[in-house]
Motif scaffolding. Sequence first.
Motif, PDB file in Angstrom:
ATOM      1  N   LYS A   4       0.853  -1.187   0.000  1.00 25.57           N
ATOM      2  CA  LYS A   4       0.000   0.000   0.000  1.00 25.57           C
ATOM      3  C   LYS A   4       0.892   1.242   0.000  1.00 25.57           C
ATOM      4  O   LYS A   4       1.978   1.242   0.570  1.00 25.57           O
ATOM      5  CB  LYS A   4      -0.907  -0.026   1.218  1.00 25.57           C
ATOM      6  N   PRO A   5       0.429   2.331  -0.625  1.00 27.29           N
ATOM      7  CA  PRO A   5       1.293   3.510  -0.754  1.00 27.29           C
ATOM      8  C   PRO A   5       1.714   4.135   0.574  1.00 27.29           C
ATOM      9  O   PRO A   5       2.795   4.687   0.676  1.00 27.29           O
ATOM     10  CB  PRO A   5       0.455   4.480  -1.574  1.00 27.29           C
ATOM     11  N   ASN A   6       0.904   4.061   1.589  1.00 28.14           N
ATOM     12  CA  ASN A   6       1.250   4.687   2.861  1.00 28.14           C
ATOM     13  C   ASN A   6       1.776   3.679   3.889  1.00 28.14           C
ATOM     14  O   ASN A   6       1.768   3.946   5.071  1.00 28.14           O
ATOM     15  CB  ASN A   6       0.042   5.427   3.427  1.00 28.14           C
ATOM     16  N   GLN A   7       2.231   2.534   3.425  1.00 24.40           N
ATOM     17  CA  GLN A   7       2.710   1.485   4.324  1.00 24.40           C
ATOM     18  C   GLN A   7       4.236   1.393   4.247  1.00 24.40           C
ATOM     19  O   GLN A   7       4.807   1.263   3.169  1.00 24.40           O
ATOM     20  CB  GLN A   7       2.093   0.141   3.928  1.00 24.40           C
ATOM     21  N   ASN A   8       4.908   1.481   5.389  1.00 27.35           N
ATOM     22  CA  ASN A   8       6.366   1.327   5.445  1.00 27.35           C
ATOM     23  C   ASN A   8       6.692  -0.109   5.815  1.00 27.35           C
ATOM     24  O   ASN A   8       6.261  -0.606   6.840  1.00 27.35           O
ATOM     25  CB  ASN A   8       6.971   2.271   6.485  1.00 27.35           C
TER      26      ASN A   8
END
Length: 98
Positions: A4-8
């Motif tokens: 996901k784009p906001n997952q580190n």
Amino acid sequence: MVGKPNQNIPAAPLKPIPAFEEPFSRVIIDCVGPLPKSRAGHQCILTIMCASTRFPEAIPLRNIKARTVLQALLKFFTLFGLQKEKIVTFLRMKVYML
């Protein structure tokens, strides 16, 4: 980067690769085939590789019946001795023998 784009995604910790004690202390065994039949009638290949030195051995087989594979393994182990650990792979299914 996958996910996901906001997952580190944290980096995986480094772990040392275990060094093997001596050559042929661990072997990887696999059976390849059926292949096109050779002039000698061989259709399969029994592959054996030393995990520490990456020494390969390819033994042609007429079939992959237990008796045929056993005879080929017996010849190999007579030359190189028995190993402490064997990893056997048949039909993409791994069986670990300690």
